[in-house]
Design a protein around this motif. Structure first.
Motif, PDB file in Angstrom:
ATOM      1  N   ILE A  95       0.805  -1.000   0.143  1.00 20.59           N
ATOM      2  CA  ILE A  95      -0.134  -0.258  -0.308  1.00 20.59           C
ATOM      3  C   ILE A  95       0.788   0.823   0.166  1.00 20.59           C
ATOM      4  O   ILE A  95       0.299   2.724  -0.144  1.00 20.59           O
ATOM      5  N   ASN A  96       1.932   1.223   0.346  1.00 15.39           N
ATOM      6  CA  ASN A  96       3.404   2.317   0.125  1.00 15.39           C
ATOM      7  C   ASN A  96       3.003   3.253  -1.178  1.00 15.39           C
ATOM      8  O   ASN A  96       3.278   2.880  -2.442  1.00 15.39           O
ATOM      9  N   ASN A  97       2.101   4.439  -0.936  1.00 15.47           N
ATOM     10  CA  ASN A  97       2.313   5.688  -2.343  1.00 15.47           C
ATOM     11  C   ASN A  97       0.960   4.463  -3.243  1.00 15.47           C
ATOM     12  O   ASN A  97       1.492   4.905  -4.436  1.00 15.47           O
ATOM     13  N   ARG A  98       0.392   3.816  -3.280  1.00 12.04           N
ATOM     14  CA  ARG A  98      -0.602   3.097  -3.747  1.00 12.04           C
ATOM     15  C   ARG A  98      -1.914   3.573  -3.240  1.00 12.04           C
ATOM     16  O   ARG A  98      -2.959   3.245  -3.863  1.00 12.04           O
ATOM     17  N   LEU A  99      -2.239   3.500  -1.978  1.00 13.60           N
ATOM     18  CA  LEU A  99      -3.290   3.690  -1.570  1.00 13.60           C
ATOM     19  C   LEU A  99      -3.598   4.509  -1.114  1.00 13.60           C
ATOM     20  O   LEU A  99      -3.106   4.830   0.243  1.00 13.60           O
ATOM     21  N   GLY A 100      -4.345   5.125  -0.282  1.00 12.06           N
ATOM     22  CA  GLY A 100      -5.306   6.662   0.595  1.00 12.06           C
ATOM     23  C   GLY A 100      -6.513   5.922   1.337  1.00 12.06           C
ATOM     24  O   GLY A 100      -6.836   4.850   1.312  1.00 12.06           O
ATOM     25  N   GLY A 101      -5.802   6.461   2.513  1.00 15.17           N
ATOM     26  CA  GLY A 101      -6.483   6.121   3.784  1.00 15.17           C
ATOM     27  C   GLY A 101      -6.045   6.772   4.913  1.00 15.17           C
ATOM     28  O   GLY A 101      -5.679   7.969   4.596  1.00 15.17           O
ATOM     29  N   LEU A 102      -6.755   6.878   5.979  1.00 11.65           N
ATOM     30  CA  LEU A 102      -6.959   7.814   7.080  1.00 11.65           C
ATOM     31  C   LEU A 102      -6.155   6.625   7.999  1.00 11.65           C
ATOM     32  O   LEU A 102      -6.739   5.200   8.131  1.00 11.65           O
ATOM     33  N   PHE A 103      -5.688   6.374   8.803  1.00  9.93           N
ATOM     34  CA  PHE A 103      -4.574   5.886   9.660  1.00  9.93           C
ATOM     35  C   PHE A 103      -5.212   6.308  11.308  1.00  9.93           C
ATOM     36  O   PHE A 103      -5.722   7.497  11.846  1.00  9.93           O
ATOM     37  N   PHE A 104      -5.748   5.037  12.088  1.00 10.24           N
ATOM     38  CA  PHE A 104      -6.438   5.251  13.240  1.00 10.24           C
ATOM     39  C   PHE A 104      -5.569   4.275  13.848  1.00 10.24           C
ATOM     40  O   PHE A 104      -5.106   3.397  13.484  1.00 10.24           O
ATOM     41  N   GLY A 105      -5.453   4.889  15.577  1.00  6.87           N
ATOM     42  CA  GLY A 105      -5.182   3.878  16.117  1.00  6.87           C
ATOM     43  C   GLY A 105      -6.340   2.805  17.110  1.00  6.87           C
ATOM     44  O   GLY A 105      -7.549   3.681  17.192  1.00  6.87           O
ATOM     45  N   VAL A 106      -5.534   1.853  17.394  1.00  5.34           N
ATOM     46  CA  VAL A 106      -6.775   0.873  17.953  1.00  5.34           C
ATOM     47  C   VAL A 106      -6.571   0.561  19.245  1.00  5.34           C
ATOM     48  O   VAL A 106      -7.750  -0.314  20.384  1.00  5.34           O
ATOM     49  N   THR A 107      -5.085  -0.133  19.835  1.00  3.22           N
ATOM     50  CA  THR A 107      -4.430  -0.630  21.169  1.00  3.22           C
ATOM     51  C   THR A 107      -4.612   0.362  22.202  1.00  3.22           C
ATOM     52  O   THR A 107      -4.735   1.815  22.180  1.00  3.22           O
ATOM     53  N   LEU A 108      -4.714   0.011  22.750  1.00  4.47           N
ATOM     54  CA  LEU A 108      -5.843   0.474  24.676  1.00  4.47           C
ATOM     55  C   LEU A 108      -4.037   0.620  24.601  1.00  4.47           C
ATOM     56  O   LEU A 108      -3.365  -0.351  25.191  1.00  4.47           O
ATOM     57  N   GLN A 109      -4.155   1.052  26.557  1.00  2.00           N
ATOM     58  CA  GLN A 109      -3.540   1.082  27.330  1.00  2.00           C
ATOM     59  C   GLN A 109      -3.373   1.168  28.515  1.00  2.00           C
ATOM     60  O   GLN A 109      -4.354   2.397  29.146  1.00  2.00           O
ATOM     61  N   GLY A 110      -3.142  -0.042  29.541  1.00  2.00           N
ATOM     62  CA  GLY A 110      -3.831   0.167  30.353  1.00  2.00           C
ATOM     63  C   GLY A 110      -5.508  -0.054  30.394  1.00  2.00           C
ATOM     64  O   GLY A 110      -6.535   0.696  31.454  1.00  2.00           O
ATOM     65  N   GLY A 111      -6.021  -0.743  29.290  1.00  2.00           N
ATOM     66  CA  GLY A 111      -7.353  -1.190  28.790  1.00  2.00           C
ATOM     67  C   GLY A 111      -8.722   0.299  29.120  1.00  2.00           C
ATOM     68  O   GLY A 111      -9.612   0.201  28.725  1.00  2.00           O
ATOM     69  N   VAL A 112      -7.212   1.915  28.385  1.00  2.00           N
ATOM     70  CA  VAL A 112      -8.338   2.903  28.383  1.00  2.00           C
ATOM     71  C   VAL A 112      -6.649   3.383  26.669  1.00  2.00           C
ATOM     72  O   VAL A 112      -5.929   3.151  26.390  1.00  2.00           O
ATOM     73  N   ILE A 113      -8.301   4.014  26.530  1.00  2.00           N
ATOM     74  CA  ILE A 113      -7.452   4.620  25.168  1.00  2.00           C
ATOM     75  C   ILE A 113      -6.244   5.882  25.015  1.00  2.00           C
ATOM     76  O   ILE A 113      -6.258   6.339  26.919  1.00  2.00           O
ATOM     77  N   PRO A 114      -4.928   5.440  24.985  1.00  2.00           N
ATOM     78  CA  PRO A 114      -3.715   6.034  25.483  1.00  2.00           C
ATOM     79  C   PRO A 114      -3.958   7.594  26.077  1.00  2.00           C
ATOM     80  O   PRO A 114      -4.506   8.236  24.733  1.00  2.00           O
ATOM     81  N   GLU A 115      -3.371   8.593  27.233  1.00  2.00           N
ATOM     82  CA  GLU A 115      -3.411   9.502  27.451  1.00  2.00           C
ATOM     83  C   GLU A 115      -3.083  10.913  26.081  1.00  2.00           C
ATOM     84  O   GLU A 115      -3.237  12.106  25.824  1.00  2.00           O
TER      85      GLU A 115
END
Length: 286
Positions: free
Chosen positions: A83-103
């Motif tokens: 997908i490098n330089n070939r596909l458009g999109g928007l990056f999102f995080g999904v990984t949590l830290q201590g059970g919540v979204i990182p501060e």
């Protein structure tokens, strides 16, 4: 070839040209990711989240009617990532830290959250695109997933070039009867590259802390000597090749380059090259 509009820029998205060798390489990379992530357990998750400086979101509201549009993927990660330089999109995080979204975030002081139920449902497909780490003293690894709308142009591209994941049974992000779950492992961070527009007109924007300059710094290649995430390298090998960081900063920010610096903090956010950060221009978001 198809031309895909990305804000004020036009990106070329190659639809053809998939090879068996490319798919074979990507499958080996996924096997590496699975081997490294097997010890991780899962935890419930409800949102995708994206951080940028506040001016980024204000420009989208004022200039683009609140529509956050896909941007071309940069050259960061594995150099053979399809997908490098070939596909458009928007990056999102999904990984949590201590059970919540990182501060805190390295990408900006303002965050938008998108419920997974809005973007990951019966008409969605999920693909594996990349597994890498960056040259750093810390050994944090990153898995890149691509989330598409079924039968869209982006989905057709992904079917040809990426590895499709079972949305109910994979290690990184899956649908379950109670909602969604993601990998819980301190050394593996999961990113989701979403290939459709997101309307932020009526979404709540929250302020967060930042690491480093709080701006995207993209185009960082994977560590070539790491045996964990490099195909054909002994898994026991931990050496990281030195990198000339002066040549790695994309100071026009035209692509969506949400890559992280892994140094001292739990998620690899601290930028130990902070004095080499890029200038920030609110006109260069698209």
């Amino acid at each position: 070839m198809h031309r895909t509009g990305i804000g004020n820029h036009i990106a070329i998205m190659a639809v053809g040209g998939s090879t068996d060798a490319g798919k074979e390489y990507l499958q080996k990379l996924l096997d590496k990711a699975n081997d490294h992530s097997q010890s991780g357990i899962s935890e419930g998750v409800y949102y995708l989240y994206r951080n940028k400086p506040n001016s980024y979101f204000q420009d989208i509201k004022n200039k683009y009617n609140g529509i956050m549009k896909p941007r071309l993927k940069d050259n960061g990660g594995d150099p053979r990532c399809p997908i490098n330089n070939r596909l458009g999109g928007l990056f999102f995080g999904v990984t949590l830290q201590g059970g919540v979204i990182p501060e805190k975030s390295p990408f900006g002081n303002t965050r938008v959250k998108v419920p997974l139920s809005e973007v990951f449902h019966g008409s969605s497909n999920l693909y594996f695109a990349d597994f890498f780490c960056k040259p750093s003293p810390n050994r944090i690894h990153y898995v890149t997933l691509v989330l598409t709308k079924a039968d869209s142009e982006a989905d057709m591209f992904c079917k040809e070039n990426l590895i499709k994941l079972n949305v109910m049974n994979n290690l990184y992000l899956r649908k379950q009867s109670f909602g969604y779950s993601t990998l819980k492992q301190s050394k593996v961070f999961v990113d989701v590259f979403y290939t459709e527009d997101i309307d932020i007109s009526n979404r709540i924007l929250s302020s967060t802390g930042i690491y480093g300059r709080g701006q995207s710094v993209g185009g960082i290649p994977k560590a070539g000597g790491c045996g964990i995430c490099n195909v054909g390298v002994d898994p026991g090998r931990r050496y990281v090749h030195p990198v000339e960081y002066d040549d790695l900063f994309d100071d026009d920010d035209l692509s969506d380059d949400d890559v992280r610096f892994d140094y001292d903090d739990p998620f690899g956010y601290t930028n130990d090259y902070d004095d080499m950060g890029i200038s920030y221009d609110s006109d260069d978001y698209y």
